[in-house]
Design an enzyme around this catalytic site. Structure first.
Site, PDB file in Angstrom:
ATOM      1  N   ALA A  67       0.871  -1.176   0.000  1.00  0.00           N
ATOM      2  CA  ALA A  67       0.000   0.000   0.000  1.00  0.00           C
ATOM      3  C   ALA A  67       0.908   1.226   0.000  1.00  0.00           C
ATOM      4  O   ALA A  67       2.065   1.147   0.443  1.00  0.00           O
ATOM      5  CB  ALA A  67      -0.881  -0.014   1.240  1.00  0.00           C
ATOM      6  N   GLY A 112       0.542  -4.966   0.632  1.00  0.00           N
ATOM      7  CA  GLY A 112      -0.653  -5.015  -0.210  1.00  0.00           C
ATOM      8  C   GLY A 112      -0.392  -5.674  -1.561  1.00  0.00           C
ATOM      9  O   GLY A 112      -1.316  -6.179  -2.193  1.00  0.00           O
ATOM     10  N   GLU A 115      -0.677  -9.253  -0.864  1.00  0.00           N
ATOM     11  CA  GLU A 115      -2.111  -9.503  -0.649  1.00  0.00           C
ATOM     12  C   GLU A 115      -2.876  -9.508  -1.971  1.00  0.00           C
ATOM     13  O   GLU A 115      -3.786 -10.313  -2.163  1.00  0.00           O
ATOM     14  CB  GLU A 115      -2.679  -8.433   0.297  1.00  0.00           C
ATOM     15  CG  GLU A 115      -2.136  -8.588   1.709  1.00  0.00           C
ATOM     16  CD  GLU A 115      -2.573  -7.465   2.635  1.00  0.00           C
ATOM     17  OE1 GLU A 115      -2.181  -6.299   2.391  1.00  0.00           O
ATOM     18  OE2 GLU A 115      -3.309  -7.732   3.591  1.00  0.00           O
ATOM     19  N   GLU A 135       4.398  -5.169   7.159  1.00  0.00           N
ATOM     20  CA  GLU A 135       3.629  -4.116   7.846  1.00  0.00           C
ATOM     21  C   GLU A 135       4.087  -3.903   9.286  1.00  0.00           C
ATOM     22  O   GLU A 135       4.013  -2.799   9.817  1.00  0.00           O
ATOM     23  CB  GLU A 135       2.134  -4.465   7.839  1.00  0.00           C
ATOM     24  CG  GLU A 135       1.459  -4.348   6.484  1.00  0.00           C
ATOM     25  CD  GLU A 135       1.594  -5.581   5.611  1.00  0.00           C
ATOM     26  OE1 GLU A 135       2.356  -6.516   5.968  1.00  0.00           O
ATOM     27  OE2 GLU A 135       0.934  -5.621   4.565  1.00  0.00           O
TER      28      GLU A 135
HETATM   29  N1  COA Z   1       4.574   3.162  -0.550  1.00  0.00           N
HETATM   30  C1  COA Z   1       4.972   4.337  -1.062  1.00  0.00           C
HETATM   31  N2  COA Z   1       6.122   4.497  -1.714  1.00  0.00           N
HETATM   32  C2  COA Z   1       6.913   3.421  -1.848  1.00  0.00           C
HETATM   33  C3  COA Z   1       6.573   2.168  -1.334  1.00  0.00           C
HETATM   34  C4  COA Z   1       5.329   2.060  -0.660  1.00  0.00           C
HETATM   35  N3  COA Z   1       4.894   0.913  -0.162  1.00  0.00           N
HETATM   36  N4  COA Z   1       7.554   1.294  -1.616  1.00  0.00           N
HETATM   37  C5  COA Z   1       8.489   1.986  -2.295  1.00  0.00           C
HETATM   38  N5  COA Z   1       8.100   3.260  -2.439  1.00  0.00           N
HETATM   39  C6  COA Z   1       8.804   4.359  -3.114  1.00  0.00           C
HETATM   40  C7  COA Z   1       9.964   4.875  -2.289  1.00  0.00           C
HETATM   41  O1  COA Z   1       9.514   5.800  -1.316  1.00  0.00           O
HETATM   42  C8  COA Z   1      10.811   5.508  -3.365  1.00  0.00           C
HETATM   43  O2  COA Z   1      10.210   6.740  -3.741  1.00  0.00           O
HETATM   44  P1  COA Z   1      11.150   8.067  -3.949  1.00  0.00           P
HETATM   45  O3  COA Z   1      12.070   7.686  -5.068  1.00  0.00           O
HETATM   46  O4  COA Z   1      10.163   9.122  -4.310  1.00  0.00           O
HETATM   47  O5  COA Z   1      11.857   8.260  -2.658  1.00  0.00           O
HETATM   48  C9  COA Z   1      10.624   4.563  -4.544  1.00  0.00           C
HETATM   49  O6  COA Z   1       9.413   3.863  -4.297  1.00  0.00           O
HETATM   50  C10 COA Z   1      11.738   3.539  -4.685  1.00  0.00           C
HETATM   51  O7  COA Z   1      11.859   2.857  -3.462  1.00  0.00           O
HETATM   52  P2  COA Z   1      13.244   2.725  -2.661  1.00  0.00           P
HETATM   53  O8  COA Z   1      12.915   2.510  -1.222  1.00  0.00           O
HETATM   54  O9  COA Z   1      14.139   3.857  -2.985  1.00  0.00           O
HETATM   55  O10 COA Z   1      13.832   1.403  -3.328  1.00  0.00           O
HETATM   56  P3  COA Z   1      14.844   0.358  -2.649  1.00  0.00           P
HETATM   57  O11 COA Z   1      15.255  -0.555  -3.751  1.00  0.00           O
HETATM   58  O12 COA Z   1      15.896   1.050  -1.880  1.00  0.00           O
HETATM   59  O13 COA Z   1      13.934  -0.463  -1.591  1.00  0.00           O
HETATM   60  C11 COA Z   1      11.984  -1.671  -0.843  1.00  0.00           C
HETATM   61  C12 COA Z   1      12.872  -1.250  -2.046  1.00  0.00           C
HETATM   62  C13 COA Z   1      10.764  -2.394  -1.401  1.00  0.00           C
HETATM   63  C14 COA Z   1      12.767  -2.596   0.094  1.00  0.00           C
HETATM   64  C15 COA Z   1      11.539  -0.398  -0.080  1.00  0.00           C
HETATM   65  O14 COA Z   1      11.028   0.555  -1.014  1.00  0.00           O
HETATM   66  C16 COA Z   1      10.462  -0.650   0.950  1.00  0.00           C
HETATM   67  O15 COA Z   1      10.760  -1.163   2.024  1.00  0.00           O
HETATM   68  N6  COA Z   1       9.215  -0.279   0.631  1.00  0.00           N
HETATM   69  C17 COA Z   1       8.104  -0.418   1.551  1.00  0.00           C
HETATM   70  C18 COA Z   1       7.616  -1.842   1.630  1.00  0.00           C
HETATM   71  C19 COA Z   1       6.491  -1.948   2.635  1.00  0.00           C
HETATM   72  O16 COA Z   1       6.663  -1.716   3.816  1.00  0.00           O
HETATM   73  N7  COA Z   1       5.317  -2.325   2.146  1.00  0.00           N
HETATM   74  C20 COA Z   1       4.156  -2.491   2.967  1.00  0.00           C
HETATM   75  C21 COA Z   1       3.406  -1.211   3.058  1.00  0.00           C
HETATM   76  S1  COA Z   1       1.974  -1.373   4.076  1.00  0.00           S
END
Ligand code: COA
Length: 261
Positions: A67, A112, A115, A135
Protein backbone atom coordinates in the site's frame (compact mmCIF):
# COMPACT_ATOMS: atom_id res chain seq x y z
CA UNK A 1 -12.13 -0.70 -21.46
CA UNK A 2 -11.55 2.94 -20.43
CA UNK A 3 -8.06 4.33 -19.85
CA UNK A 4 -6.81 4.57 -16.27
CA UNK A 5 -4.15 6.80 -14.72
CA UNK A 6 -2.38 4.10 -12.68
CA UNK A 7 -3.18 0.82 -14.43
CA UNK A 8 -2.40 -0.05 -18.03
CA UNK A 9 -5.01 -2.23 -19.68
CA UNK A 10 -4.64 -4.25 -22.85
CA UNK A 11 -7.08 -6.79 -24.23
CA UNK A 12 -5.95 -9.58 -26.57
CA UNK A 13 -8.30 -12.37 -27.65
CA UNK A 14 -10.40 -12.20 -24.50
CA UNK A 15 -7.40 -11.97 -22.17
CA UNK A 16 -7.13 -8.71 -20.23
CA UNK A 17 -3.61 -7.69 -19.18
CA UNK A 18 -3.47 -5.30 -16.24
CA UNK A 19 -0.19 -3.61 -15.38
CA UNK A 20 0.01 -1.64 -12.15
CA UNK A 21 1.87 1.34 -13.51
CA UNK A 22 3.54 3.47 -10.81
CA UNK A 23 7.05 2.29 -11.47
CA UNK A 24 8.76 5.23 -9.72
CA UNK A 25 6.91 4.22 -6.50
CA UNK A 26 7.51 0.50 -7.06
CA UNK A 27 3.84 0.25 -8.11
CA UNK A 28 2.65 0.98 -4.57
CA UNK A 29 -1.13 0.80 -4.32
CA UNK A 30 -2.56 4.21 -3.56
CA UNK A 31 -6.26 4.87 -3.08
CA UNK A 32 -6.78 5.85 -6.74
CA UNK A 33 -5.13 2.65 -8.00
CA UNK A 34 -7.40 0.56 -5.77
CA UNK A 35 -10.46 2.41 -7.09
CA UNK A 36 -9.27 1.75 -10.63
CA UNK A 37 -8.91 -1.96 -9.81
CA UNK A 38 -12.47 -1.90 -8.52
CA UNK A 39 -13.86 -0.31 -11.71
CA UNK A 40 -11.88 -2.72 -13.85
CA UNK A 41 -13.15 -5.80 -12.01
CA UNK A 42 -16.73 -4.51 -12.14
CA UNK A 43 -16.32 -4.46 -15.91
CA UNK A 44 -14.56 -7.85 -15.97
CA UNK A 45 -17.58 -9.39 -14.23
CA UNK A 46 -20.06 -7.81 -16.68
CA UNK A 47 -18.16 -7.88 -19.97
CA UNK A 48 -18.66 -11.18 -21.79
CA UNK A 49 -15.74 -10.46 -24.13
CA UNK A 50 -13.27 -10.60 -21.22
CA UNK A 51 -12.54 -14.22 -20.35
CA UNK A 52 -9.44 -14.05 -18.16
CA UNK A 53 -7.10 -11.58 -16.48
CA UNK A 54 -3.35 -11.38 -15.90
CA UNK A 55 -2.12 -8.81 -13.35
CA UNK A 56 1.49 -7.70 -13.28
CA UNK A 57 3.56 -4.69 -12.24
CA UNK A 58 5.37 -2.23 -14.50
CA UNK A 59 9.14 -2.65 -14.81
CA UNK A 60 11.48 -5.34 -13.55
CA UNK A 61 11.92 -4.18 -9.95
CA UNK A 62 8.49 -4.68 -8.40
CA UNK A 63 5.12 -6.31 -8.80
CA UNK A 64 3.69 -4.05 -6.07
CA UNK A 65 5.72 -2.90 -3.03
CA UNK A 66 2.66 -2.51 -0.83
CA UNK A 67 0.00 0.00 0.00
CA UNK A 68 1.22 3.56 -0.57
CA UNK A 69 2.81 4.40 2.76
CA UNK A 70 2.48 8.14 2.11
CA UNK A 71 -1.30 7.67 2.27
CA UNK A 72 -1.38 5.52 5.39
CA UNK A 73 0.92 7.51 7.64
CA UNK A 74 -1.92 9.51 9.26
CA UNK A 75 -4.81 7.14 9.73
CA UNK A 76 -7.15 7.17 12.71
CA UNK A 77 -9.12 4.24 14.09
CA UNK A 78 -12.24 5.02 12.03
CA UNK A 79 -10.66 5.56 8.64
CA UNK A 80 -8.15 2.73 9.23
CA UNK A 81 -11.05 0.28 9.51
CA UNK A 82 -12.59 1.73 6.34
CA UNK A 83 -9.20 1.53 4.59
CA UNK A 84 -8.94 -2.18 5.41
CA UNK A 85 -12.58 -2.98 4.60
CA UNK A 86 -12.37 -1.15 1.27
CA UNK A 87 -9.24 -3.06 0.23
CA UNK A 88 -10.71 -6.34 1.44
CA UNK A 89 -13.86 -5.75 -0.60
CA UNK A 90 -11.92 -5.05 -3.79
CA UNK A 91 -9.61 -8.05 -3.32
CA UNK A 92 -12.65 -10.25 -2.61
CA UNK A 93 -14.05 -9.18 -6.01
CA UNK A 94 -10.86 -10.54 -7.57
CA UNK A 95 -10.91 -13.76 -5.55
CA UNK A 96 -14.58 -14.37 -6.36
CA UNK A 97 -14.31 -13.45 -10.04
CA UNK A 98 -15.76 -16.24 -12.19
CA UNK A 99 -13.00 -15.72 -14.77
CA UNK A 100 -9.46 -16.89 -14.02
CA UNK A 101 -7.16 -14.21 -12.61
CA UNK A 102 -3.41 -14.89 -12.49
CA UNK A 103 -0.80 -12.66 -10.85
CA UNK A 104 2.59 -12.61 -12.56
CA UNK A 105 4.92 -11.34 -9.88
CA UNK A 106 8.36 -9.96 -10.49
CA UNK A 107 10.56 -8.26 -7.91
CA UNK A 108 9.10 -6.84 -4.72
CA UNK A 109 5.72 -8.38 -3.91
CA UNK A 110 5.21 -6.88 -0.49
CA UNK A 111 2.41 -5.92 1.85
CA UNK A 112 -0.65 -5.02 -0.21
CA UNK A 113 1.21 -6.37 -3.26
CA UNK A 114 1.54 -9.80 -1.70
CA UNK A 115 -2.11 -9.50 -0.65
CA UNK A 116 -3.14 -8.60 -4.20
CA UNK A 117 -1.22 -11.57 -5.58
CA UNK A 118 -2.80 -13.87 -2.99
CA UNK A 119 -6.29 -12.65 -3.90
CA UNK A 120 -5.67 -13.86 -7.47
CA UNK A 121 -6.51 -17.49 -8.28
CA UNK A 122 -2.89 -18.36 -9.08
CA UNK A 123 0.55 -16.80 -8.81
CA UNK A 124 3.41 -17.22 -11.26
CA UNK A 125 6.71 -15.70 -10.21
CA UNK A 126 9.91 -14.76 -11.96
CA UNK A 127 13.19 -15.67 -10.27
CA UNK A 128 13.72 -12.19 -8.82
CA UNK A 129 10.35 -12.12 -7.02
CA UNK A 130 10.46 -11.41 -3.30
CA UNK A 131 7.43 -11.90 -1.09
CA UNK A 132 6.71 -10.49 2.34
CA UNK A 133 4.27 -8.85 4.72
CA UNK A 134 6.47 -6.15 6.26
CA UNK A 135 3.63 -4.12 7.85
CA UNK A 136 4.96 -4.91 11.33
CA UNK A 137 7.89 -2.61 10.53
CA UNK A 138 5.35 0.24 10.34
CA UNK A 139 3.53 -0.70 13.52
CA UNK A 140 0.58 -2.18 11.64
CA UNK A 141 -0.57 -5.52 10.24
CA UNK A 142 -1.75 -6.63 6.80
CA UNK A 143 -5.22 -5.15 6.21
CA UNK A 144 -6.24 -6.33 2.75
CA UNK A 145 -6.86 -9.97 3.71
CA UNK A 146 -3.20 -10.96 4.11
CA UNK A 147 -3.53 -12.44 7.60
CA UNK A 148 -6.16 -14.81 6.24
CA UNK A 149 -4.90 -15.67 2.77
CA UNK A 150 -1.24 -16.08 3.76
CA UNK A 151 -2.30 -18.51 6.48
CA UNK A 152 -4.43 -20.43 3.98
CA UNK A 153 -1.69 -20.58 1.36
CA UNK A 154 1.48 -20.99 3.44
CA UNK A 155 0.15 -22.58 6.64
CA UNK A 156 -0.11 -21.16 10.14
CA UNK A 157 3.48 -21.49 11.32
CA UNK A 158 5.04 -19.86 8.27
CA UNK A 159 2.33 -17.18 8.19
CA UNK A 160 3.16 -16.28 11.79
CA UNK A 161 6.86 -16.17 10.99
CA UNK A 162 6.48 -14.00 7.89
CA UNK A 163 4.06 -11.54 9.46
CA UNK A 164 5.77 -11.33 12.86
CA UNK A 165 9.29 -10.86 11.47
CA UNK A 166 8.38 -8.88 8.34
CA UNK A 167 11.05 -10.93 6.54
CA UNK A 168 11.06 -11.28 2.78
CA UNK A 169 11.38 -14.67 1.11
CA UNK A 170 12.63 -15.44 -2.37
CA UNK A 171 10.65 -16.99 -5.20
CA UNK A 172 12.07 -20.48 -4.61
CA UNK A 173 10.93 -20.53 -0.99
CA UNK A 174 7.56 -19.05 -1.97
CA UNK A 175 7.13 -21.89 -4.44
CA UNK A 176 8.07 -24.49 -1.84
CA UNK A 177 5.48 -22.99 0.51
CA UNK A 178 2.72 -23.21 -2.09
CA UNK A 179 2.44 -19.45 -2.32
CA UNK A 180 3.50 -19.59 -5.95
CA UNK A 181 2.23 -22.07 -8.54
CA UNK A 182 5.14 -21.81 -10.98
CA UNK A 183 8.56 -20.20 -10.98
CA UNK A 184 10.18 -19.08 -14.25
CA UNK A 185 13.55 -17.41 -14.85
CA UNK A 186 12.23 -14.14 -16.30
CA UNK A 187 9.10 -12.02 -16.23
CA UNK A 188 8.51 -12.65 -19.95
CA UNK A 189 8.63 -16.41 -19.37
CA UNK A 190 6.34 -16.06 -16.34
CA UNK A 191 3.81 -14.18 -18.48
CA UNK A 192 4.09 -16.88 -21.17
CA UNK A 193 3.39 -19.55 -18.53
CA UNK A 194 0.33 -17.61 -17.33
CA UNK A 195 -0.87 -17.36 -20.94
CA UNK A 196 -0.39 -21.10 -21.42
CA UNK A 197 -2.51 -21.90 -18.34
CA UNK A 198 -5.16 -19.36 -19.30
CA UNK A 199 -5.23 -20.76 -22.85
CA UNK A 200 -6.13 -24.18 -21.44
CA UNK A 201 -8.78 -22.74 -19.11
CA UNK A 202 -10.33 -20.72 -21.94
CA UNK A 203 -10.95 -23.92 -23.90
CA UNK A 204 -13.12 -25.27 -21.05
CA UNK A 205 -16.72 -24.52 -20.12
CA UNK A 206 -16.80 -21.00 -18.62
CA UNK A 207 -19.77 -21.66 -16.35
CA UNK A 208 -18.01 -24.67 -14.84
CA UNK A 209 -14.90 -22.53 -14.25
CA UNK A 210 -17.04 -20.01 -12.34
CA UNK A 211 -18.56 -22.81 -10.26
CA UNK A 212 -15.06 -24.06 -9.37
CA UNK A 213 -14.23 -20.55 -8.08
CA UNK A 214 -17.34 -20.55 -5.85
CA UNK A 215 -16.69 -24.05 -4.50
CA UNK A 216 -12.98 -23.57 -3.76
CA UNK A 217 -13.66 -20.26 -2.02
CA UNK A 218 -16.48 -21.88 -0.03
CA UNK A 219 -13.87 -24.02 1.77
CA UNK A 220 -12.82 -20.91 3.68
CA UNK A 221 -16.26 -19.48 4.47
CA UNK A 222 -17.35 -20.63 7.91
CA UNK A 223 -20.98 -19.71 7.21
CA UNK A 224 -21.08 -21.89 4.11
CA UNK A 225 -21.20 -25.67 3.78
CA UNK A 226 -18.79 -26.24 0.92
CA UNK A 227 -20.23 -29.67 0.11
CA UNK A 228 -23.66 -28.11 -0.29
CA UNK A 229 -22.13 -25.37 -2.46
CA UNK A 230 -20.53 -28.10 -4.56
CA UNK A 231 -23.81 -30.02 -4.97
CA UNK A 232 -25.70 -26.82 -5.88
CA UNK A 233 -22.99 -25.76 -8.32
CA UNK A 234 -22.89 -29.21 -9.88
CA UNK A 235 -26.64 -28.98 -10.41
CA UNK A 236 -26.29 -25.52 -11.97
CA UNK A 237 -23.73 -26.87 -14.43
CA UNK A 238 -26.12 -29.48 -15.83
CA UNK A 239 -28.65 -26.77 -16.71
CA UNK A 240 -26.13 -25.31 -19.18
CA UNK A 241 -25.77 -25.88 -22.90
CA UNK A 242 -22.07 -26.39 -22.25
CA UNK A 243 -22.87 -29.52 -20.25
CA UNK A 244 -24.82 -30.94 -23.19
CA UNK A 245 -22.02 -29.92 -25.55
CA UNK A 246 -19.25 -31.40 -23.38
CA UNK A 247 -20.93 -34.76 -22.83
CA UNK A 248 -22.16 -35.03 -26.46
CA UNK A 249 -18.73 -34.13 -27.82
CA UNK A 250 -17.11 -36.87 -25.71
CA UNK A 251 -19.61 -39.48 -26.89
CA UNK A 252 -19.29 -38.30 -30.51
CA UNK A 253 -15.47 -38.41 -30.22
CA UNK A 254 -15.01 -34.75 -31.16
CA UNK A 255 -13.68 -31.64 -29.42
CA UNK A 256 -16.31 -29.65 -27.53
CA UNK A 257 -17.04 -26.06 -28.47
CA UNK A 258 -18.20 -24.27 -25.33
CA UNK A 259 -20.26 -21.09 -25.47
CA UNK A 260 -20.53 -20.18 -21.80
CA UNK A 261 -24.29 -20.75 -21.88
N1 COA B 1 4.57 3.16 -0.55
C1 COA B 1 4.97 4.34 -1.06
N2 COA B 1 6.12 4.50 -1.71
C2 COA B 1 6.91 3.42 -1.85
C3 COA B 1 6.57 2.17 -1.33
C4 COA B 1 5.33 2.06 -0.66
N3 COA B 1 4.89 0.91 -0.16
N4 COA B 1 7.55 1.29 -1.62
C5 COA B 1 8.49 1.99 -2.29
N5 COA B 1 8.10 3.26 -2.44
C6 COA B 1 8.80 4.36 -3.11
C7 COA B 1 9.96 4.87 -2.29
O1 COA B 1 9.51 5.80 -1.32
C8 COA B 1 10.81 5.51 -3.36
O2 COA B 1 10.21 6.74 -3.74
P1 COA B 1 11.15 8.07 -3.95
O3 COA B 1 12.07 7.69 -5.07
O4 COA B 1 10.16 9.12 -4.31
O5 COA B 1 11.86 8.26 -2.66
C9 COA B 1 10.62 4.56 -4.54
O6 COA B 1 9.41 3.86 -4.30
C10 COA B 1 11.74 3.54 -4.69
O7 COA B 1 11.86 2.86 -3.46
P2 COA B 1 13.24 2.73 -2.66
O8 COA B 1 12.91 2.51 -1.22
O9 COA B 1 14.14 3.86 -2.99
O10 COA B 1 13.83 1.40 -3.33
P3 COA B 1 14.84 0.36 -2.65
O11 COA B 1 15.26 -0.55 -3.75
O12 COA B 1 15.90 1.05 -1.88
O13 COA B 1 13.93 -0.46 -1.59
C11 COA B 1 11.98 -1.67 -0.84
C12 COA B 1 12.87 -1.25 -2.05
C13 COA B 1 10.76 -2.39 -1.40
C14 COA B 1 12.77 -2.60 0.09
C15 COA B 1 11.54 -0.40 -0.08
O14 COA B 1 11.03 0.56 -1.01
C16 COA B 1 10.46 -0.65 0.95
O15 COA B 1 10.76 -1.16 2.02
N6 COA B 1 9.22 -0.28 0.63
C17 COA B 1 8.10 -0.42 1.55
C18 COA B 1 7.62 -1.84 1.63
C19 COA B 1 6.49 -1.95 2.63
O16 COA B 1 6.66 -1.72 3.82
N7 COA B 1 5.32 -2.32 2.15
C20 COA B 1 4.16 -2.49 2.97
C21 COA B 1 3.41 -1.21 3.06
S1 COA B 1 1.97 -1.37 4.08
Amino acid sequence: MADFANILTEEKNGLLYLTINREDKLNALNFDTLEELKSIFEEVVDNKAIKAVIITGAGEKAFVAGADISEIANLNEVNARKFAENGQEIFAMIENCHKPVIAVTNGFTLGGGCELAMACHMRIASANAKFGQPEVNLGIIPGYGGTQRLTILAGKGKAFELMMTGDMIGAEEAKNLGLVNHLLPTKAEAIAKAEEIIGKIMSKAPLAIGMIVDCVNAVYLSEENGYQTEANSFARCVKSGDYKEGTSAFLEKRKPVFKGE
